[in-house]
Enzyme design. Structure first.
Site: not given
Ligand SMILES: Cc1ccc2c(c1)c1c3c(c(C)cc1n2CCCN)C(=O)NC3=O
Length: 278
Positions: A22, A27, A139
């Site tokens: 983002g 992440v 959000d």
């Molecule tokens: C397997 C997987 C795939 C995409 C992930 C996550 C886990 C994920 C995670 C988080 C965040 C803030 C974004 C994340 N994203 C980005 C998309 C979230 N809408 C998080 O805090 N734990 C996650 O596993």
């Protein structure tokens, strides 16, 4: 000022694949060297100084960390660790592997009402806990609602991404124009003082989507979406809601309340449209 671990995150975690990206944030899957456990590392670019426009404001990040430390709940993602280097902060978060609720809905088009109730119950348990501590997410959307394990008969819900969240203090007035157009409340668009009600509006939009696969206010452009929200231009189209109970529609209408002024505005705009069609 909060102090985060000054050590190099790579001394403790092997950095893996990108899970999402983002503005100024990425992440990635991370592997804890000492235990072999997998986590989600949220890598955030921090502004080098007050004049810089590149990166996130550190105080915004400190609030996100403060909020995550304050809310330990089965339906809310857990924060394990925070590291800081020169211009980057890394949040080490609980990893959820069941994907986004958004994808789960997309594959099913829409859910049975009983399935939607199961998801909403968990979402509202996590949200109710946050609100009881005067913390508002700001959000909420299907992309920020993740499943711990999508193949389980009853997947566990986890609320994620507290980058816009705010903790209210007694008597405080708080305004924000951030959020995702489809899900934001009219008071956000009007820059009015905000409260937990803004989250409940987003819950109304999410429930509408869970039950129909449609987004109630989405227009062809963000401006059109925002206009639809202001005039409360939504309806339970029979083609998509014929199997939906009146209880569920009543639940949505209580969360997306059409006030008398908005009915008047909508009637005026539809009268204008009628005159236009002549
Ligand atoms: C397997 C997987 C795939 C995409 C992930 C996550 C886990 C994920 C995670 C988080 C965040 C803030 C974004 C994340 N994203 C980005 C998309 C979230 N809408 C998080 O805090 N734990 C996650 O596993």
């Amino acid at each position: 000022m909060a102090v985060f671990k000054p050590e190099n995150v790579e001394d403790f975690y092997e950095i893996g694949e990108v899970l999402g990206s983002g503005h100024f944030a990425q992440v990635r899957k991370v592997h804890e060297r000492a235990t072999g456990t997998y986590w989600a590392g949220k890598f955030l670019k921090i502004r080098k100084n007050a004049c810089s426009r590149l990166g996130l404001d550190r105080s915004r990040l400190e609030e996100e960390v403060d909020i995550l430390h304050a809310i330990q709940h089965p339906n809310i993602i857990t924060l394990k660790d925070v590291f800081e280097s020169r211009a980057e902060v890394v949040l080490v978060l609980e990893l959820v592997t069941g994907g986004e609720l958004f994808d789960f809905i997309a594959e099913k088009e829409n859910l049975l009402e009983s399935e939607a109730i199961e998801f909403m119950e968990q979402i509202l348990k996590g949200l109710g806990f946050m609100h009881s501590k005067n913390i508002v997410h700001f959000d909420l959307k299907p992309e920020n609602i993740m499943l711990s394990d999508r193949v389980a008969p009853h997947p566990n819900i986890k609320l994620i991404d507290f980058g816009l969240a705010h903790r209210f203090h007694q008597g405080e007035e708080y305004r924000s124009s951030s959020g995702t157009p489809q899900y934001i409340a009219p008071e956000v668009i009007a820059s009015d003082p905000l409260s937990t009600a803004a989250d409940m509006w987003s819950i109304g939009v999410i429930t509408f989507i869970l039950l129909s696969g449609l987004s109630p206010f989405q227009g062809d452009t963000d401006d059109e979406t925002l206009r639809n929200i202001i005039v409360m231009n939504y309806e339970f189209a029979a083609q998509y809601f014929s199997m939906t109970s009146s209880m569920a529609k009543d639940f949505i209408q209580k969360l997306l309340p059409i006030t008398r002024t908005q009915v008047a505005k909508r009637n005026r705009s539809s009268i204008n449209m009628k005159s236009f069609k002549k």
